[in-house]
Design a protein around this motif. Structure first.
Motif, PDB file in Angstrom:
ATOM      1  N   ASN A  42      48.870  49.707  40.080  1.00 26.83           N
ATOM      2  CA  ASN A  42      49.256  48.321  40.345  1.00 26.83           C
ATOM      3  C   ASN A  42      49.745  48.089  41.767  1.00 26.83           C
ATOM      4  N   ASN A  43      50.425  49.066  42.349  1.00 27.19           N
ATOM      5  CA  ASN A  43      50.990  48.887  43.693  1.00 27.19           C
ATOM      6  C   ASN A  43      50.001  49.240  44.807  1.00 27.19           C
ATOM      7  N   LYS A  44      48.827  49.721  44.429  1.00 29.23           N
ATOM      8  CA  LYS A  44      47.871  50.204  45.422  1.00 29.23           C
ATOM      9  C   LYS A  44      46.687  49.270  45.645  1.00 29.23           C
ATOM     10  N   ILE A  45      46.455  48.335  44.733  1.00 34.47           N
ATOM     11  CA  ILE A  45      45.261  47.512  44.853  1.00 34.47           C
ATOM     12  C   ILE A  45      45.510  46.333  45.786  1.00 34.47           C
ATOM     13  N   SER A  46      44.445  45.847  46.372  1.00 33.76           N
ATOM     14  CA  SER A  46      44.527  44.743  47.327  1.00 33.76           C
ATOM     15  C   SER A  46      44.666  43.411  46.594  1.00 33.76           C
ATOM     16  N   ARG A  47      45.026  42.381  47.363  1.00 33.26           N
ATOM     17  CA  ARG A  47      45.110  41.046  46.784  1.00 33.26           C
ATOM     18  C   ARG A  47      43.764  40.589  46.241  1.00 33.26           C
ATOM     19  N   GLU A  48      42.703  40.960  46.946  1.00 31.07           N
ATOM     20  CA  GLU A  48      41.358  40.570  46.498  1.00 31.07           C
ATOM     21  C   GLU A  48      41.033  41.191  45.147  1.00 31.07           C
ATOM     22  N   LYS A  49      41.337  42.477  44.989  1.00 34.95           N
ATOM     23  CA  LYS A  49      41.075  43.134  43.714  1.00 34.95           C
ATOM     24  C   LYS A  49      41.937  42.550  42.606  1.00 34.95           C
ATOM     25  N   ARG A  50      43.161  42.169  42.958  1.00 33.09           N
ATOM     26  CA  ARG A  50      44.024  41.549  41.963  1.00 33.09           C
ATOM     27  C   ARG A  50      43.461  40.193  41.516  1.00 33.09           C
ATOM     28  N   ARG A  51      42.957  39.424  42.485  1.00 37.25           N
ATOM     29  CA  ARG A  51      42.338  38.137  42.145  1.00 37.25           C
ATOM     30  C   ARG A  51      41.102  38.347  41.277  1.00 37.25           C
ATOM     31  N   ASN A  52      40.305  39.359  41.617  1.00 37.67           N
ATOM     32  CA  ASN A  52      39.111  39.656  40.820  1.00 37.67           C
ATOM     33  C   ASN A  52      39.478  40.037  39.398  1.00 37.67           C
ATOM     34  N   PHE A  53      40.562  40.802  39.254  1.00 36.59           N
ATOM     35  CA  PHE A  53      41.036  41.194  37.934  1.00 36.59           C
ATOM     36  C   PHE A  53      41.374  39.965  37.095  1.00 36.59           C
ATOM     37  N   VAL A  54      42.078  39.029  37.681  1.00 39.37           N
ATOM     38  CA  VAL A  54      42.459  37.815  36.955  1.00 39.37           C
ATOM     39  C   VAL A  54      41.228  36.990  36.590  1.00 39.37           C
ATOM     40  N   GLU A  55      40.293  36.861  37.521  1.00 34.98           N
ATOM     41  CA  GLU A  55      39.071  36.092  37.246  1.00 34.98           C
ATOM     42  C   GLU A  55      38.268  36.738  36.121  1.00 34.98           C
ATOM     43  N   GLU A  56      38.203  38.065  36.105  1.00 34.33           N
ATOM     44  CA  GLU A  56      37.511  38.763  35.022  1.00 34.33           C
ATOM     45  C   GLU A  56      38.180  38.473  33.681  1.00 34.33           C
ATOM     46  N   CYS A  57      39.502  38.545  33.670  1.00 33.70           N
ATOM     47  CA  CYS A  57      40.235  38.324  32.423  1.00 33.70           C
ATOM     48  C   CYS A  57      40.034  36.907  31.905  1.00 33.70           C
ATOM     49  N   LYS A  58      39.933  35.941  32.815  1.00 37.00           N
ATOM     50  CA  LYS A  58      39.704  34.560  32.404  1.00 37.00           C
ATOM     51  C   LYS A  58      38.371  34.411  31.681  1.00 37.00           C
ATOM     52  N   VAL A  59      37.395  35.216  32.062  1.00 34.54           N
ATOM     53  CA  VAL A  59      36.103  35.213  31.377  1.00 34.54           C
ATOM     54  C   VAL A  59      36.205  35.939  30.042  1.00 34.54           C
ATOM     55  N   LEU A  60      36.826  37.112  30.027  1.00 35.59           N
ATOM     56  CA  LEU A  60      36.842  37.950  28.832  1.00 35.59           C
ATOM     57  C   LEU A  60      37.548  37.282  27.653  1.00 35.59           C
ATOM     58  N   VAL A  61      38.586  36.486  27.918  1.00 33.41           N
ATOM     59  CA  VAL A  61      39.297  35.830  26.811  1.00 33.41           C
ATOM     60  C   VAL A  61      38.445  34.739  26.157  1.00 33.41           C
ATOM     61  N   LYS A  62      37.341  34.352  26.806  1.00 34.51           N
ATOM     62  CA  LYS A  62      36.462  33.332  26.238  1.00 34.51           C
ATOM     63  C   LYS A  62      35.400  33.923  25.312  1.00 34.51           C
ATOM     64  N   LEU A  63      35.234  35.233  25.336  1.00 34.29           N
ATOM     65  CA  LEU A  63      34.232  35.868  24.481  1.00 34.29           C
ATOM     66  C   LEU A  63      34.628  35.707  23.023  1.00 34.29           C
ATOM     67  N   CYS A  64      33.679  35.295  22.203  1.00 38.44           N
ATOM     68  CA  CYS A  64      33.989  35.079  20.786  1.00 38.44           C
ATOM     69  C   CYS A  64      32.759  35.384  19.940  1.00 38.44           C
ATOM     70  N   HIS A  65      32.754  36.552  19.326  1.00 37.13           N
ATOM     71  CA  HIS A  65      31.648  36.955  18.457  1.00 37.13           C
ATOM     72  C   HIS A  65      32.152  38.016  17.488  1.00 37.13           C
ATOM     73  N   LYS A  66      31.596  38.031  16.306  1.00 37.60           N
ATOM     74  CA  LYS A  66      32.072  38.951  15.270  1.00 37.60           C
ATOM     75  C   LYS A  66      31.837  40.412  15.626  1.00 37.60           C
ATOM     76  N   ASN A  67      30.962  40.681  16.581  1.00 39.27           N
ATOM     77  CA  ASN A  67      30.667  42.063  16.950  1.00 39.27           C
ATOM     78  C   ASN A  67      31.203  42.445  18.322  1.00 39.27           C
ATOM     79  N   LEU A  68      32.201  41.706  18.775  1.00 37.51           N
ATOM     80  CA  LEU A  68      32.915  42.038  20.006  1.00 37.51           C
ATOM     81  C   LEU A  68      34.408  42.115  19.695  1.00 37.51           C
ATOM     82  N   VAL A  69      35.083  43.103  20.265  1.00 36.31           N
ATOM     83  CA  VAL A  69      36.537  43.138  20.176  1.00 36.31           C
ATOM     84  C   VAL A  69      37.085  41.923  20.926  1.00 36.31           C
ATOM     85  N   GLN A  70      38.030  41.232  20.322  1.00 35.36           N
ATOM     86  CA  GLN A  70      38.557  40.013  20.930  1.00 35.36           C
ATOM     87  C   GLN A  70      39.612  40.336  21.987  1.00 35.36           C
TER      88      GLN A  70
END
Length: 276
Positions: A42-70
């Motif tokens: 957590n203390n080693k990653i850049s601001r850009e990587k941190r922003r990318n992490f958040v953007e990825e998470c915003k997508v992943l929480v939208k996934l909704c299917h019976k054959n995907l872990v929520q």
């Protein structure tokens, strides 16, 4: 909230760890069991990587299917970076196959459901990639398979994902794994299947059951088509699903006590996938 759910990230709640990652089991105030994957860089990653992490998470929480872990949420601050998913009590497909030796019908049904999850992602979220390994597919209630490892802005093509499914299918049919003594990993495993196709890949117990040899052979043929990158002849996800459905229906027909009353002959097996 996550600290409270894990009793302060106690050792008792730590269920797995690897380089840079700690995984905890937690319980929210409403009783929901969760899986928390924390990252130690957590203390080693850049601001850009941190922003990318958040953007990825915003997508992943939208996934909704019976054959995907929520994916339920995430945490991102100076002290903690984590992804929170539902807790799955069941085992992985890898453990299930090795421990239980499940019936042929159940194996094919799991493969069908995995393709359903793949089709959903391809149609709705093509930017989301996933790791198709028996160790990363979990079994939920009633043995419903759940794809559990995702990454956003995945660079792998649909062709590569089909290839990975082909390897998974061949593992499920042959009871062998690319990690079991194959020097070239997946490529060596697929080559081994091609060399021993078809009779030497199916155990004697399965051969003795009426219709099963043909069904397993057709499944192996589908797996080999999925892993053939040389001619651009891979089946589509829809073709894969239709072929597995035909195999599954053939299994049900073979098990029916009334199957021979219709034509007095063996049940018709699935059509072979036609590509191109």
């Amino acid at each position: 909230m996550l600290k409270a759910a894990t009793n302060g990230f106690s050792k008792k709640n730590l269920v797995a760890k690897s380089e840079g990652i700690r995984i905890y089991k937690g319980v929210l105030r409403d009783g929901t069991e969760i899986r928390i994957e924390t990252y130690l860089d957590n203390n080693k990653i850049s601001r850009e990587k941190r922003r990318n992490f958040v953007e990825e998470c915003k997508v992943l929480v939208k996934l909704c299917h019976k054959n995907l872990v929520q994916v339920l949420g995430w945490c991102d601050n100076r002290r903690l970076r984590a992804v929170v998913t539902e807790w799955i009590e069941g085992e992985s497909v890898e453990l299930w196959v090795s421990r239980v030796d499940p019936p042929w019908k159940h194996r094919v049904k799991v493969l069908m459901r995995v393709v359903e999850g793949m089709r959903y992602l391809q149609e709705e979220w093509p930017e989301v990639g996933y790791e198709l390994k028996t160790s990363n597919i979990l079994l939920g209630e009633e043995r419903e398979p759940l794809i559990s490892r995702f990454r956003v802005e995945d660079q792998s093509s649909c062709s590569k994902k089909v290839y990975k499914f082909g390897v998974l299918l061949l593992e499920m049919v042959t009871n062998r794994s690319p990690r079991q003594g194959f020097e070239r990993g997946e490529a060596g495993f697929v080559e081994w299947v091609r060399m021993h196709y078809p009779d030497n890949l199916i155990d004697e117990k399965r051969k003795r059951k009426e219709g099963t040899l043909d069904q397993a052979t057709q499944a192996i043929e589908l797996g080999l088509m999925c892993t053939d990158l040389s001619r651009g002849m891979q089946p589509s996800l829809d073709q894969m699903f239709d072929n597995l459905t035909a195999i599954y229906n053939s299994i049900l027909a073979s098990a029916s006590p009334y199957r021979k009353r219709v034509h007095g002959d063996r049940a018709t097996g699935p059509l072979h996938v036609q590509s191109g």
